[in-house]
Write an enzyme that holds these catalytic residues in place. Sequence first.
Site, PDB file in Angstrom:
ATOM      1  CG  LEU A  81      -2.152  -1.145   1.021  1.00 26.60           C
ATOM      2  CD1 LEU A  81      -2.512  -1.484   2.766  1.00 26.60           C
ATOM      3  CD2 LEU A  81      -2.358  -1.628   0.150  1.00 26.60           C
ATOM      4  CD  GLU A  83      -1.474   4.775  -2.550  1.00 25.04           C
ATOM      5  OE1 GLU A  83      -2.891   4.028  -2.200  1.00 25.04           O
ATOM      6  OE2 GLU A  83      -0.838   4.842  -1.576  1.00 25.04           O
ATOM      7  CG  PHE A 106     -10.690   3.876  -4.092  1.00 28.84           C
ATOM      8  CD1 PHE A 106     -12.220   4.627  -4.154  1.00 28.84           C
ATOM      9  CD2 PHE A 106     -10.853   3.101  -3.294  1.00 28.84           C
ATOM     10  CE1 PHE A 106     -13.064   3.126  -4.091  1.00 28.84           C
ATOM     11  CE2 PHE A 106     -11.666   2.009  -3.254  1.00 28.84           C
ATOM     12  CZ  PHE A 106     -12.720   1.695  -3.272  1.00 28.84           C
ATOM     13  CG  ASP A 107     -11.435   9.789  -6.517  1.00 28.35           C
ATOM     14  OD1 ASP A 107     -11.238   9.031  -5.403  1.00 28.35           O
ATOM     15  OD2 ASP A 107     -12.697   8.657  -7.479  1.00 28.35           O
ATOM     16  CG  PHE A 109      -6.832   5.296  -2.396  1.00 30.44           C
ATOM     17  CD1 PHE A 109      -7.613   6.385  -1.528  1.00 30.44           C
ATOM     18  CD2 PHE A 109      -6.707   3.727  -2.284  1.00 30.44           C
ATOM     19  CE1 PHE A 109      -7.855   5.996  -0.782  1.00 30.44           C
ATOM     20  CE2 PHE A 109      -8.094   3.658  -1.068  1.00 30.44           C
ATOM     21  CZ  PHE A 109      -8.689   4.440   0.041  1.00 30.44           C
ATOM     22  CG  HIS A 152     -13.505   5.642  -0.879  1.00 31.35           C
ATOM     23  ND1 HIS A 152     -13.134   6.204   0.180  1.00 31.35           N
ATOM     24  CD2 HIS A 152     -13.209   4.124  -0.836  1.00 31.35           C
ATOM     25  CE1 HIS A 152     -11.944   5.499   1.088  1.00 31.35           C
ATOM     26  NE2 HIS A 152     -12.079   4.072   0.532  1.00 31.35           N
TER      27      HIS A 152
END
Length: 352
Positions: A81, A83, A106-107, A109, A152
Amino acid sequence: MSIAAARSTTTGQASGFDAPDHVVGTMTMAAALNRALADAIEEDPAVVVYGEDVGALGGVFRITDGLAERFGEDRCFDTPLAEAGIVGTAVGMAMNGMRPVVEMQFDAFALPAFEQIVSQVAKFGNRTRGSMRMPLVIRIPFGGGIGGVEHHCDSSEAYYAHTPGLTVVSPSTPQDAYSLLRAAIASPDPVIFLEPKKLYWSKGEVDTSITAELGTARVARDGTDVTVLAYAAMVPVALEAAEIAAEEGRSIQVIDVRSLSPFDDATVTAAVRATGRAVVVAEAPGHVSVASEIQARVFERCFEHLEAPVRRVTGFDTPYAPPKLEHWYLPDADRVLDAIDSLYPDDEETDR
């Protein structure tokens, strides 16, 4: 590009690939994206797909379902996890001849990776004067309409479209989901591929021999009175408004912008000049937005042809609403119709 030419941009093979096992059939947008990824992996050994939970689970929205099992964990695999690490490794892969396709899940994220995207991904081709390209795709499920909470349901397209060096596209149909993703993976330069979550389960016919040209808009519906410019999940909203308007005697043209950067000025300009009226629809907040940019471009290029001001219908300038209130936040057909009515201030029949 003329409107007629825009119609033909999805009717032929794009250079760089031929879709294996040509298929025509009805499928969801999610299935079309899955098919595009599978075809790209099968065709090109340089393509790898990875991200959080994209392997065994098949992704939160099951876009990568079955890819790890079919092609092996060296072609589709899970990551920590992290990014920034996901995008950072994609930069290294692209520099060394691979074509990574990464998912941000998700956007919002994706924001921890924003520095990598802006400072490395977007600038590398220019920094090397084109001697080293950056052929990678960053897939970002974005937007609302799924009853999700904050982080989200963001619409962060303006951040990416504002950044020189990035191609930013978003499909509104299963056909474009397949065609645009294949073109994005084949591109020698980085592409931000925004997937409207609300439309993942929408269905439509997909022909895998049809490919889209990046940087082009699409005429989604003909019309002579008003041009509605929309993208992603707002295209079906615009089409719904056009259907209702037709019952009231108005002919509404709908343009699916689909490429936020580069922007297809020629198709949009020709469309608005032909009708003389325009409404821009987007679910992101309106302040300093893609909708603002489209509105400005239309004013600059079509001013002498306009019969009324260009209107915008957007999300509100607030954080995204909680699930029980999101139907008030997202633009709907009624708000689009109200905007269309405002273009005819002297028409008493439009009084709602």
